[in-house]
Design an enzyme around this catalytic site. Sequence first.
Site, short mmCIF file in Angstrom:
data_model
loop_
_atom_site.label_atom_id
_atom_site.label_comp_id
_atom_site.label_asym_id
_atom_site.label_seq_id
_atom_site.Cartn_x
_atom_site.Cartn_y
_atom_site.Cartn_z
N LYS A 22 0.86 -1.19 0.00
CA LYS A 22 0.00 0.00 0.00
C LYS A 22 0.89 1.24 0.00
O LYS A 22 1.75 1.39 0.87
CB LYS A 22 -0.92 0.00 1.21
CG LYS A 22 -1.94 1.14 1.18
CD LYS A 22 -2.84 1.09 2.40
CE LYS A 22 -3.94 2.14 2.29
NZ LYS A 22 -3.41 3.51 2.07
N ASP A 24 1.69 5.46 -0.06
CA ASP A 24 1.21 6.66 0.62
C ASP A 24 1.54 7.86 -0.24
O ASP A 24 2.52 8.56 -0.02
CB ASP A 24 1.87 6.78 2.00
CG ASP A 24 1.18 7.84 2.87
OD1 ASP A 24 0.07 8.25 2.53
OD2 ASP A 24 1.77 8.23 3.89
N GLU A 169 3.26 1.48 4.96
CA GLU A 169 1.90 1.85 5.36
C GLU A 169 0.97 0.67 5.46
O GLU A 169 0.09 0.63 6.31
CB GLU A 169 1.32 2.87 4.39
CG GLU A 169 -0.01 3.42 4.87
CD GLU A 169 -0.67 4.36 3.88
OE1 GLU A 169 -1.72 4.92 4.22
OE2 GLU A 169 -0.16 4.51 2.76
#
Length: 319
Positions: A22, A24, A169
């Site tokens: 994931k 950011d 993240e």
Amino acid sequence: MLATPGSLPPAAQDARWAYETKQDGQRAVVYLPGDGSLVLRARSGEDITAAYPELRPLGAALGRTAAVLDGEVLALDRRGRADFQLLQSRMGLAGSPARAARLAATAPVHLVLFDVMHLDGRSLVRLPYLRRRARLEELGLEGPFWSTPGALVGHGRQALDATRAHGLEGLVCKRLDSVYEPGVRSRAWIKIRNMRTADVLVGGWLPGKGRLTGLPGALLAGQRAGRDLRYVGSVGTGWSEAERGELAALLRTLTTDVCPFTPVPRAPGAHWVLPRLVGEIRFSTRTRAGMLRQPSWLRLRTDLTPEESAADLPDAPES
């Protein structure tokens, strides 16, 4: 296509899913017309191409082959990890190309690509994720400011543990047979954040004391519940002095006499504001009443509109 907050798929279904880190950053759809040019559009549809001039050479990477790609623009720290605060200095500069060019030379961004929706005049959105991913990787899009990170099929627990060990993240889980659903927040994509965070709307503030006189000592945060804005707690930590001053200036422009929360919270001395500022906060857990425990400010979400902040449903309350 947007991911739904959730948890790892059941172990028995692990092999049916792919796992990606994931990121950011700022989500972007990348348009390559095949004439050497490039257009980047944010989730809002805004043309953000001029904000990132270092990405323009990507327009010639596929020659005359036209493509529409999905990805995320990142600013990387010294350890090579995405840092949204660094990226904020680059966002919003589409109307200031000269400044964007100066920052591109000193603080370049990096674009990660993770999907392809159109290629060489053909729509791929109805193809399963596994086939789209294979087509994307065949394009060989690796360059000085862009890349196509790998996706891991199966081994979701190990992937999630690795993101935690490296301070990343989180993880995005994507079902191998899933089609691409433009504009849909789908259960076929699941996002897992390693931090427990929430997007909130700022509906008011409490004045600080002492050296903070005239500045916000705490922000009053809310989340949407249908058409109502429900108060979920006050946030009084997590800012630098510069950030507190920036927030104070923004709050002054949004002053209103009407409390935006339903019901009105008990907050003596509160100053109410129009709920237009979106913030991301970190918290430990949620009470039965839906209040956030030990909230701490993370960042102002200038990349989200107030309407988008309601897209992530709150976590289930805990005792």
